[in-house]
Design an enzyme around this catalytic site. Structure first.
Site, PDB file in Angstrom:
ATOM      1  N   ASP A 200       0.833  -1.216   0.000  1.00 53.98           N
ATOM      2  CA  ASP A 200       0.000   0.000   0.000  1.00 53.98           C
ATOM      3  C   ASP A 200       0.861   1.256   0.000  1.00 53.98           C
ATOM      4  O   ASP A 200       0.717   2.135   0.855  1.00 53.98           O
ATOM      5  CB  ASP A 200      -0.950  -0.009   1.193  1.00 53.98           C
ATOM      6  CG  ASP A 200      -1.948  -1.156   1.125  1.00 53.98           C
ATOM      7  OD1 ASP A 200      -3.103  -0.901   0.755  1.00 53.98           O
ATOM      8  OD2 ASP A 200      -1.559  -2.307   1.406  1.00 53.98           O
ATOM      9  N   HIS A 341     -10.940  -3.621   7.641  1.00 48.71           N
ATOM     10  CA  HIS A 341     -10.853  -4.873   6.863  1.00 48.71           C
ATOM     11  C   HIS A 341     -10.915  -6.130   7.726  1.00 48.71           C
ATOM     12  O   HIS A 341     -10.479  -7.205   7.306  1.00 48.71           O
ATOM     13  CB  HIS A 341      -9.580  -4.887   6.001  1.00 48.71           C
ATOM     14  CG  HIS A 341      -9.435  -3.692   5.115  1.00 48.71           C
ATOM     15  ND1 HIS A 341     -10.363  -3.363   4.147  1.00 48.71           N
ATOM     16  CD2 HIS A 341      -8.475  -2.721   5.059  1.00 48.71           C
ATOM     17  CE1 HIS A 341      -9.984  -2.255   3.525  1.00 48.71           C
ATOM     18  NE2 HIS A 341      -8.853  -1.838   4.063  1.00 48.71           N
ATOM     19  N   VAL A 369      -4.422  -3.534   5.095  1.00 48.95           N
ATOM     20  CA  VAL A 369      -4.580  -2.800   6.354  1.00 48.95           C
ATOM     21  C   VAL A 369      -3.387  -1.862   6.487  1.00 48.95           C
ATOM     22  O   VAL A 369      -2.239  -2.314   6.438  1.00 48.95           O
ATOM     23  CB  VAL A 369      -4.636  -3.762   7.555  1.00 48.95           C
ATOM     24  CG1 VAL A 369      -4.720  -2.978   8.862  1.00 48.95           C
ATOM     25  CG2 VAL A 369      -5.829  -4.703   7.420  1.00 48.95           C
ATOM     26  N   HIS A 370      -3.644  -0.581   6.670  1.00 48.93           N
ATOM     27  CA  HIS A 370      -2.574   0.419   6.649  1.00 48.93           C
ATOM     28  C   HIS A 370      -1.927   0.546   8.033  1.00 48.93           C
ATOM     29  O   HIS A 370      -2.040   1.568   8.717  1.00 48.93           O
ATOM     30  CB  HIS A 370      -3.116   1.761   6.163  1.00 48.93           C
ATOM     31  CG  HIS A 370      -3.685   1.682   4.782  1.00 48.93           C
ATOM     32  ND1 HIS A 370      -4.592   2.594   4.295  1.00 48.93           N
ATOM     33  CD2 HIS A 370      -3.487   0.783   3.788  1.00 48.93           C
ATOM     34  CE1 HIS A 370      -4.925   2.260   3.059  1.00 48.93           C
ATOM     35  NE2 HIS A 370      -4.272   1.158   2.733  1.00 48.93           N
TER      36      HIS A 370
END
Length: 545
Positions: A200, A341, A369-370
């Site tokens: 990401d 998520h 997922v950040h």
């Protein structure tokens, strides 16, 4: 005879433990043999911003710096142990209501390469393509790409430095010289020096810090997972280190007539045919003694589908004597304690987890997922010493900001209607056993979540030998600190104990992991490993003092 077999097994394990424990004691770094670990959360530092805006397209790292037919956005990808994909873009992309596609045949695709700077003894030719994205939606403009070139260069020698140029020599419009080093051939004693894991990434100021940090770590290979700007942004890194990608939700890009993933499929060369998948959505490759499996979460993953059938065949063909390490990667995580998520791809886990466990996958990398999270060894939501180490590294710098909420904290448990996947079914479940029995969320950090932190960063995997690999997660805020990291652990394989299983479970909670007898044996070996570690410490202390 059974006693003899057991002695041979224990003798081999003894040697492994001696070598591994000596290494770990000297470095004072924890190892998965010390686990399972008590869950730890490092809270988000409020002195940092949770995110930043995208860089403007006139930013020096994003703007075009060559004339129309000269190559830009140059990148590498592994094709096989003796071949490499070289990709680049020429010409001008167009954005507007009426875009006119370029002619791919108007510019040739050539790569000149050799072992000495300026002396190119070999040449390769390849193919080119363009793609157009049509958006009949208010506020969106159409797009047509520049000419995308892919050339596969063959006959490369392992662990050798090559110098290359790419472009069209007839114009002439050749790139500047670039250099890369090939990876070792598959074998139990040869590994890439460093493998960078990035998820990401985005195109923000945080992304810039992440990439600067990655470049400083000098990786041999990059696993990842505004197109033209992104290609220019990444070129300094991926023109010298091969980048292996897998699709995520941001690559879907729905258009007219249900067309999706057009950019992803056109821009990236991956070893799909070479690995027998014939699909850019999932493939595999070898990097020295590591076999990587890249899986697609946004195409059919059901056990009756083509991807599952290919995966089963691919795993069956892996020779662990040649590639001892088995590493898998896909975009959305199966194990995730963040609210964002949460259980989003539970259907995929139920379909595929048992197969990966059966063939003893060692490590799984995901993004989506950040934030950062490393799991204890787990299978089917149960701590299992033979399960993979799942790691989420979705903290590369995406504009959507860092995730900070945990599903186990009061008020943060998502509802069953939240976190709907962009592809596939919905399989949200309540846990059927363990501390969270009957609940959708835990009321404390799950026991399978060893460590989690909300910070931007990237990971580096350094395989030491056939049973030991060092995993380091580097936080962006530590970029200017020497020998600093956010998380570090040695992942230790136990091949003699965690042999390939014949397990054919459903993947649903409660189906179990290793047998009681195996768990008992592992417990005994944990005691033996601790004893060996104390012995090793004594030997080291004696030699030093």
């Amino acid at each position: 005879m059974n006693h003899l077999k057991l002695w041979l097994l224990t003798n081999t394990f003894f040697i492994t433990i001696i070598a591994t424990q000596t290494l770990l004691t000297q470095n004072q770094i924890p190892t998965t043999l010390d686990g399972p670990f008590k869950p730890v959360t490092r809270r988000f530092d409020p002195s940092f911003r949770r995110g930043s805006d995208d860089l403007p397209m006139n930013h020096p790292r994003l703007k075009k710096n060559v004339t129309s037919n000269f190559p830009e956005q140059i990148s590498l990808a592994i094709s096989s142990p003796t071949s490499m994909w070289v990709s680049w873009v020429t010409g001008e992309a167009q954005i507007g209501s009426n875009v006119i596609p370029l002619d791919p045949a108007s510019v040739a695709s050539e790569v000149w390469y050799g072992k000495e700077s300026g002396k190119y003894t070999s040449r390769g030719k390849g193919d080119s393509t363009i793609y157009t994205q049509l958006y009949p939606f208010e506020g969106l403009l159409n797009y047509t790409s520049g000419i995308i070139h892919h050339v596969r260069i063959d006959g490369l020698e392992p662990e050798t430095k090559y110098f290359y140029k790419c472009g069209d020599s007839s114009i002439p419009a050749m790139s500047e010289e670039h250099v890369f080093e090939t990876l070792p051939l598959p074998g139990p004693n040869a590994y890439p020096r460093r493998i960078a894991i990035i998820g990401d990434l985005g195109l923000t100021s945080n992304s810039s810090t992440t990439i600067d940090h990655v470049i400083a770590n000098d990786p041999s290979m990059i696993l990842m997972p505004r197109w033209d700007g992104w290609g220019r942004f990444m070129e300094p890194l991926i023109s010298s280190s091969p980048m292996m990608v897998i699709e995520g939700n941001h690559e879907i890009e729905p258009q007219v007539s249900g067309i999706t993933f057009k950019s992803y499929l056109s821009r990236y060369a991956v070893p799909s045919e070479e690995s027998g998948s014939n699909s850019n959505f999932y493939y595999s490759f070898d990097a020295g003694g590591i076999h990587f499996v890249m899986l697609g979460a946004y195409v059919d993953y059901n056990s009756t589908g083509a991807q599952y059938s290919w995966l089963k065949k691919d795993l069956y063909q892996v020779d662990r004597a040649k590639t001892p390490w088995l590493v898998a990667s896909w975009h959305p995580p199966w194990y995730n304690s963040y609210s964002s998520h949460y259980q989003e791809f539970e259907c995929m886990r139920q379909e595929m987890e048992a197969l990966l466990y059966q063939y003893r996958v060692d490590i799984v990398f995901s993004g989506h997922v950040h934030a950062y999270e490393r799991m204890n060894r787990v299978f089917n939501y149960t701590l299992d010493p033979c399960g993979p180490v799942y790691i989420t590294v979705g903290d590369g710098g995406n504009i959507e900001k860092i995730d900070v909420d945990h599903a186990d904290e009061p008020g943060n448990c998502p509802s069953a209607g939240d976190n709907m996947p962009e592809f596939g079914g919905v399989c949200h479940i309540n846990f059927s056993s363990g501390p969270a029995e009957g609940k959708f969320c835990w009321d404390k950090q799950p026991e399978w979540s060893a460590f989690r932190e909300s910070s931007f960063g990237h990971g580096i995997l350094e395989v030491v030998n056939s049973t030991c690999a060092l995993w380091t997660w580097h936080r962006n805020q530590d970029i200017y600190k020497d020998d600093s990291h956010g998380d570090q652990i040695y992942v230790v394989r136990l091949p003699e104990l965690c042999i390939a299983s014949t397990l054919e479970g459903s993947g649903r909670p409660g189906d179990g992991g290793v047998t009681n007898a195996a768990a008992d044996l592992l417990a005994r070996w944990a005691w033996f490993a601790a004893w060996i570690e104390m012995l090793t410490i004594a030997v080291i202390w004696t030699s030093v003092h």
